[in-house]
Design a protein around this motif. Structure first.
Motif, mmCIF file in Angstrom:
data_model
loop_
_atom_site.group_PDB
_atom_site.id
_atom_site.type_symbol
_atom_site.label_atom_id
_atom_site.label_comp_id
_atom_site.label_asym_id
_atom_site.label_seq_id
_atom_site.Cartn_x
_atom_site.Cartn_y
_atom_site.Cartn_z
ATOM 1 N N ASP A 3 -17.703 -34.146 -8.344
ATOM 2 C CA ASP A 3 -18.472 -34.986 -9.273
ATOM 3 C C ASP A 3 -19.907 -34.490 -9.302
ATOM 4 O OD1 ASP A 3 -20.247 -37.293 -10.105
ATOM 5 O OD2 ASP A 3 -18.258 -38.167 -10.471
ATOM 6 N N ILE A 4 -20.407 -34.168 -10.491
ATOM 7 C CA ILE A 4 -21.750 -33.581 -10.597
ATOM 8 C C ILE A 4 -22.805 -34.541 -10.099
ATOM 9 C CG2 ILE A 4 -23.497 -32.797 -12.237
ATOM 10 C CD1 ILE A 4 -21.359 -31.467 -13.829
ATOM 11 N N GLU A 5 -22.658 -35.780 -10.377
ATOM 12 C CA GLU A 5 -23.697 -36.753 -10.017
ATOM 13 C C GLU A 5 -23.671 -37.069 -8.531
ATOM 14 O OE1 GLU A 5 -23.232 -40.145 -12.477
ATOM 15 O OE2 GLU A 5 -23.774 -39.082 -14.328
ATOM 16 N N THR A 6 -22.523 -37.396 -7.997
ATOM 17 C CA THR A 6 -22.446 -37.786 -6.579
ATOM 18 C C THR A 6 -22.234 -36.592 -5.655
ATOM 19 O OG1 THR A 6 -20.051 -38.102 -6.670
ATOM 20 C CG2 THR A 6 -21.435 -39.977 -7.285
ATOM 21 N N ARG A 7 -21.817 -35.426 -6.245
ATOM 22 C CA ARG A 7 -21.506 -34.212 -5.486
ATOM 23 C C ARG A 7 -20.399 -34.440 -4.445
ATOM 24 N NH1 ARG A 7 -27.216 -30.948 -4.444
ATOM 25 N NH2 ARG A 7 -27.838 -30.886 -6.637
ATOM 26 N N LYS A 8 -19.611 -35.426 -4.706
ATOM 27 C CA LYS A 8 -18.484 -35.712 -3.831
ATOM 28 C C LYS A 8 -17.213 -35.140 -4.450
ATOM 29 C CE LYS A 8 -20.339 -39.932 -1.731
ATOM 30 N NZ LYS A 8 -20.094 -41.383 -1.494
ATOM 31 N N GLU A 61 -16.417 -34.329 -20.482
ATOM 32 C CA GLU A 61 -17.737 -34.928 -20.670
ATOM 33 C C GLU A 61 -18.806 -34.247 -19.828
ATOM 34 O OE1 GLU A 61 -17.013 -38.938 -19.602
ATOM 35 O OE2 GLU A 61 -15.859 -39.420 -21.419
ATOM 36 N N THR A 109 -18.896 -33.945 -16.508
ATOM 37 C CA THR A 109 -19.182 -34.643 -15.252
ATOM 38 C C THR A 109 -18.488 -33.999 -14.055
ATOM 39 O OG1 THR A 109 -17.312 -36.131 -15.617
ATOM 40 C CG2 THR A 109 -19.473 -36.829 -16.477
ATOM 41 N N THR A 129 -18.325 -25.233 -15.218
ATOM 42 C CA THR A 129 -18.091 -26.304 -16.190
ATOM 43 C C THR A 129 -16.680 -26.269 -16.757
ATOM 44 O OG1 THR A 129 -20.442 -26.277 -16.798
ATOM 45 C CG2 THR A 129 -18.909 -27.345 -18.323
ATOM 46 N N LYS A 157 -17.629 -30.541 -11.787
ATOM 47 C CA LYS A 157 -18.047 -29.178 -11.427
ATOM 48 C C LYS A 157 -16.918 -28.537 -10.612
ATOM 49 C CE LYS A 157 -21.401 -26.656 -8.603
ATOM 50 N NZ LYS A 157 -22.590 -26.783 -7.714
#
Length: 451
Positions: free
Chosen positions: A133-138, A86, A88, A107, A90
């Motif tokens: 995680d692309i959004e949280t960068r965690k 999806e 999400t 990706t 990286k």
């Protein structure tokens, strides 16, 4: 049948449910077996009772060295169990060669090599991978290591690092005598394929020598190689990789082999009789002549000892060896007298000092020759019978009166020494003004005593 099915179901539940963990690591994935599907899976988060894979410690990628394609060389793919496609997740790459040698598609997780690699320069690279995680960068899980190994191709020929070689072997050695061992080094990977499997052969130097194709040991291949016939040999050795198969790379070296001398030749006189002429006046201890035996060997193997064979004629002479020329020098031990003996004949024996027992069967390592010595006559002066004569004469004795006589003897054959003396006396008497009859009487008297 029911019992077996129930047992299979129980084992499936235990393993799949994470209650049991395999004792052995997961098998390595290699580019050789799955060239486009080389995927390392990153374990996703699971409940505490689920089985968790032990990272990537057993996983490694392979990349071909000396790749010359127009596009970057595909290495493999990183994939997290949490990646559902999806977009999400990286993927990041760090460590040995990250960004300079290897790149990753953030990706898809696809890894490519962006330049040609040389296994002999660097055989493997250790990198670290992580899914973020692309959004949280965690990080979705801890960072893990994996290895990219550079897969060998046959791009290095064998090299003889110690060549050219120099070796010696005794002449007349038996077949199979050890000469030398050569060694070629191939920089290719010895654990992969036959790229570094070297086979040795002789390109030049047969049939005199042979080489073991595996060990590189050179041995003699012909019996009775004679140094006196040929001393130096130049052998060309080839080392070929790929087990010597067609298409393998090859390197060569030269081995210079010298046959060392052994005492396999006896001394020999070039002629059977030597003629020498010696003046009878030669002093005792003087060298009166030289003879020589020829030995084709070298060094101490060619050292010769001369001896006079006991017998008639040799007791007046001695012989010694000239260490520089290996000639026999004949010396005088006792005085010579032409009038007593005019010629001598004796035999001389020449033999080697350092013998080799291996060649005793070939015959005695000695030779003999005859020496004939002619004594030359020397014109010796007459010898008076006494060293001193005393005569008395009265005063006023008339001129021409005989007052005494002396005697001398000349042993030379055909000598005219006494005649010359008489001529001198004759001249003296002529100067004195003696009468002819008186001269004749005087000369006859002198001649009487001198003869």
């Amino acid at each position: 049948m029911l019992t077996r099915n129930c047992l299979s179901l129980l084992l499936w539940v235990l393993f799949d449910g994470g209650l049991l963990t395999p004792l052995q690591p997961q098998p390595q994935q290699t580019l050789a077996t799955e060239p486009r599907e080389n995927v390392i899976h990153l374990p996703g988060q699971r409940s505490h009772f689920q089985r968790v894979k032990r990272g990537w410690v057993w996983n490694q990628f392979f990349v071909l060295e000396e790749y010359m394609g127009s596009e970057p060389q595909y290495v493999g793919k990183l994939h997290s169990d949490l990646d559902k496609g999806e977009g999400t997740v990286k993927y990041t790459l760090s460590g040995d060669g990250a960004g300079t040698v290897f790149t990753i598609d953030e990706t898809t997780g696809d890894i490519h090599a962006i330049r040609s690699l040389d296994r002999e320069e660097k055989p493997f690279y250790t990198l670290r991978a992580q899914a973020v995680d692309i959004e949280t960068r965690k990080p979705l899980e801890p960072e893990s290591e994996f290895i990219i190994k550079v897969q060998d191709i046959n791009d290095n020929e064998p090299k003889f690092l110690d060549g050219p070689y120099v070796a010696t072997v005794p002449e007349m050695s038996p077949v199979g005598a050890y000469v030398l061992q050569v060694k070629a080094t191939d920089a290719d990977d010895p654990t992969y394929g036959n790229s570094a499997r070297v086979v040795y052969s002789i390109l030049q130097g047969q049939p005199y020598f042979s080489i073991d194709p595996k060990t590189g040991v050179i041995r003699t291949a012909l019996p009775n190689m004679d140094r006196e016939v040929k001393e130096q040999y130049q052998v060309l050795i080839q080392a070929k990789d790929m087990g010597g198969q067609l298409g393998g790379l090859a390197g060569t070296t030269i081995v210079n082999i010298t046959l060392t001398d052994v005492n396999d030749n006896p001394p020999r006189f070039p002629k059977s009789i030597f003629h020498l002429k010696v003046p009878e006046s030669s002093p005792i201890g003087s060298a009166i002549g030289r003879i020589r035996a020829v030995d084709p060997d070298f060094g101490q193997n060619a050292e010769i000892e001369y001896n006079i064979v006991p017998g008639d004629g040799g007791n007046l002479f001695d012989i010694v060896t000239d260490e520089d020329t290996q000639e026999g020098v004949i010396k005088l031990k006792k005085p010579l007298d032409f009038e007593t003996k005019k010629a001598y004949t004796f035999k001389v024996e020449a033999s080697n000092l350092h013998l080799d027992h291996r060649f005793h069967s070939a015959g005695p390592f000695k030779d003999t020759a005859t020496v004939k010595i002619s004594v030359l006559d020397v014109d010796e002066p007459p010898v008076f019978s006494k060293p001193l004569y005393t005569m008395e004469v009265y005063e006023d004795t008339p001129v021409g009166t005989i007052i005494g006589a002396v005697t001398a003897q000349d042993l030379d054959v055909g000598s005219s020494a006494v005649s010359k003396l008489l001529q001198g006396v004759c001249k003296v008497n002529q100067r004195t003004g003696l009468k002819l009859w008186g001269q004749k009487k005087f000369l006859s008297k002198i001649r009487l005593f001198l003869l």
